[in-house]
Enzyme design. Structure first.
Site, short mmCIF file in Angstrom:
data_model
loop_
_atom_site.label_atom_id
_atom_site.label_comp_id
_atom_site.label_asym_id
_atom_site.label_seq_id
_atom_site.Cartn_x
_atom_site.Cartn_y
_atom_site.Cartn_z
N SER A 21 0.79 -1.24 0.00
CA SER A 21 0.00 0.00 0.00
C SER A 21 0.82 1.28 0.00
O SER A 21 0.25 2.36 -0.18
CB SER A 21 -0.93 0.02 1.21
OG SER A 21 -2.02 -0.82 0.98
N LYS A 23 0.23 3.40 -2.94
CA LYS A 23 -1.04 4.12 -3.20
C LYS A 23 -0.88 5.63 -3.38
O LYS A 23 -1.41 6.19 -4.33
CB LYS A 23 -2.06 3.80 -2.10
CG LYS A 23 -2.57 2.35 -2.16
CD LYS A 23 -3.41 2.02 -0.94
CE LYS A 23 -3.90 0.58 -0.98
NZ LYS A 23 -4.57 0.20 0.28
N TYR A 83 -3.23 -3.43 -10.23
CA TYR A 83 -3.06 -3.07 -8.82
C TYR A 83 -2.23 -4.13 -8.08
O TYR A 83 -1.34 -3.79 -7.29
CB TYR A 83 -4.45 -2.90 -8.18
CG TYR A 83 -4.43 -2.80 -6.67
CD1 TYR A 83 -4.05 -1.63 -6.03
CD2 TYR A 83 -4.80 -3.90 -5.88
CE1 TYR A 83 -4.02 -1.55 -4.64
CE2 TYR A 83 -4.78 -3.83 -4.51
CZ TYR A 83 -4.39 -2.65 -3.89
OH TYR A 83 -4.35 -2.58 -2.52
N TYR A 142 -3.90 3.86 7.67
CA TYR A 142 -5.10 3.06 7.89
C TYR A 142 -5.99 3.75 8.93
O TYR A 142 -6.06 4.99 8.97
CB TYR A 142 -4.73 1.63 8.32
CG TYR A 142 -3.80 0.93 7.35
CD1 TYR A 142 -4.21 0.62 6.06
CD2 TYR A 142 -2.51 0.59 7.72
CE1 TYR A 142 -3.36 -0.03 5.18
CE2 TYR A 142 -1.67 -0.08 6.84
CZ TYR A 142 -2.10 -0.38 5.57
OH TYR A 142 -1.28 -1.01 4.69
N VAL A 167 1.40 -3.44 3.98
CA VAL A 167 1.46 -4.71 4.70
C VAL A 167 2.75 -5.49 4.42
O VAL A 167 3.01 -6.50 5.06
CB VAL A 167 0.23 -5.61 4.43
CG1 VAL A 167 -1.04 -4.94 4.92
CG2 VAL A 167 0.12 -5.97 2.95
N1 GLU Z 1 -1.88 -5.66 -1.87
C1 GLU Z 1 -2.43 -5.48 -0.57
C2 GLU Z 1 -3.94 -5.61 -0.62
O1 GLU Z 1 -4.57 -5.01 -1.44
C3 GLU Z 1 -2.02 -4.14 -0.04
C4 GLU Z 1 -2.61 -3.92 1.31
C5 GLU Z 1 -1.81 -2.95 2.14
O2 GLU Z 1 -0.59 -2.86 2.05
O3 GLU Z 1 -2.49 -2.26 2.90
O4 GLU Z 1 -4.53 -6.30 0.16
#
Ligand code: GLU
Length: 420
Positions: free
Chosen positions: A74, A77, A199, A251, A269
């Site tokens: 993430s 993002k 993604y 988050y 994550v």
């Molecule tokens: N590829 C992970 C997902 O979409 C990223 C989640 C994250 O790092 O928060 O679940």
């Protein structure tokens, strides 16, 4: 512990020692667990621990496993959001994804009722929509644009961990479902399959803590990569992106993070966190064990400690800055022969912000009497921000002339710091 390798000057060693010290502070914190919902992530060595700091001038300081590779997840993002903004602008992007903090877990089913938009681009639903906006018809084309963009932020070509990609592609049905819901709501700009495949590849891009530091420093420097000097995104895009990281990057711990650490940041994550102090530096951390909200336990510990020890909170109260007014001479004393009678010359100094411009005019304008003029001398000024420059230009124009036809406020700008 690895010493800083990039710039072995005494100053660099000092910064590496600072980083090494917060790293050792965090090392005993072994709570949390490596993410396993993407099966391949469970293979990460949980003991890895690294930190890097990149200044906007392009020096990188490192400690621990700062060159160890892991998947960006993430942390991609905000950077892909920045690429979408750079490509299409804020108005077009926000027709598809909102800017409100969600306070919900990263994989929440979160679409606004009235518009069908995910609440923000930092949760999965919003990130999948953001990825769908990237130009290119299929997943491969979109991902090529994303990979080139992430690589420009990092200043080196970034690869994909194919095993992690395959693992998430095998198990990522919840994300596909988010894609279908966004598609049904009219906000996904491609099919769910195209958006989620691109993604999943974006999340499987491998980076190091050093890469994250440089990527974050690129945002801190207003969109220019401090190492390659390449402009990756505009200043506006860097600011908008940083704003969303500030409100939604950690988050459902974003509010607490903002109070305790006070640095815009994004975690993933894979165990990475990218944080930045606008105008100053970017920081990357890596440690795979996550807390209940999905943030790296030791990454949070290192950034909390660094921020607290060194006063890095973005809203830290700074003591009153140096007055922007240096010497004031009245009646030509000490000034050149062009200065008539009891006119005033004020030598300004330092960096002139909006607040400094306000102080200059508030203190000096009361000196304007009918026959007096004020010369503002910018010869010792290092920089004038555009908001301040506008106020000075306004004063020069709006305050008119003395009875004998001299400008009441004259701007003496030998080095052209005021700009056009
Ligand atoms: N590829 C992970 C997902 O979409 C990223 C989640 C994250 O790092 O928060 O679940």
């Amino acid at each position: 512990m690895a010493a800083a390798e990039s710039a072995p000057s005494p100053l660099n060693s000092a910064l590496a020692a600072v980083l090494g010290s917060v790293l050792e502070h965090a090392r005993p914190k072994t709570s949390g667990a490596v993410a396993t919902y993407i099966p391949e992530l469970a293979n990460e060595d949980p003991e890895q621990l690294g930190i890097a700091l990149a200044s906007v001038r392009g020096t990188v300081h490192q400690a621990g496993d700062s060159d160890a590779e892991f998947t960006i997840q993430s942390v991609s993002k905000p950077f892909v959001f920045a690429l979408a903004l750079e490509q299409s602008g804020l108005a077009a992007v926000t027709r598809h994804v909102g800017l409100e903090p969600s306070g919900e877990p990263f994989n929440a089913i979160s679409l606004e009722e009235a518009t069908g938009r995910p609440l923000n681009p930092m949760i999965n639903a919003g990130a999948i929509v953001t990825t769908s906006l990237i130009r290119g018809d299929g997943a491969d084309e979109k991902f090529a644009v994303i990979d080139a963009g992430l690589s420009a932020f990092a200043g080196r070509t970034l690869d994909v961990d194919e095993a992690v990609f395959a693992s998430e592609a095998d198990t990522g049905d919840r994300n596909r479902a988010l894609g279908y819901l966004a598609r049904a709501a009219g906000t996904l700009a491609s099919t769910s399959e195209v958006a989620t495949t691109a993604y999943f590849r974006q999340c499987a891009v491998t980076v190091t803590a050093r890469d994250l530091a440089i990527m974050a420093a690129t945002l801190a420097g207003g969109g220019v990569n401090p190492v390659t000097r390449e402009r990756v995104v505009s200043e506006d895009v860097a600011r908008w992106t940083t704003a969303v990281m500030t409100s939604s990057g950690m988050y459902d711990a974003s509010g607490e993070w903002l109070v305790r650490v006070g640095l815009p940041a994004k975690s993933g994550v894979g165990g990475g966190i990218a944080a930045l102090q606008p105008e100053e530096f970017g920081i990357g951390t890596f440690s795979p064990r996550l807390d209940g909200r999905g943030n790296s336990v030791r990454g949070v510990a290192m950034l909390e400690e660094l921020s607290e020890r060194h006063g890095l909170h973005m809203l830290e109260h700074r003591d009153a800055p140096l007055s922007p007014i240096g010497e004031i001479s009245v009646g030509g004393a000490g000034a050149d022969s062009e200065v008539a009678g009891d006119d005033v010359v004020a030598m300004l100094r330092g960096d002139l912000t909006f607040g400094n411009a306000e102080e200059v005019l508030t203190r000096l304008l009361p000196l304007l009497e009918s026959e007096r003029s004020i010369t503002l001398d910018f010869g010792s000024v290092t920089r004038v921000g555009e908001p301040a420059a506008r106020i000075f230009r306004w004063a020069a124009e709006a305050l008119g002339e003395t009875a004998d036809g001299r400008a009441r406020v004259e701007l003496r700008d030998p080095d052209g710091v005021l700009g056009a």
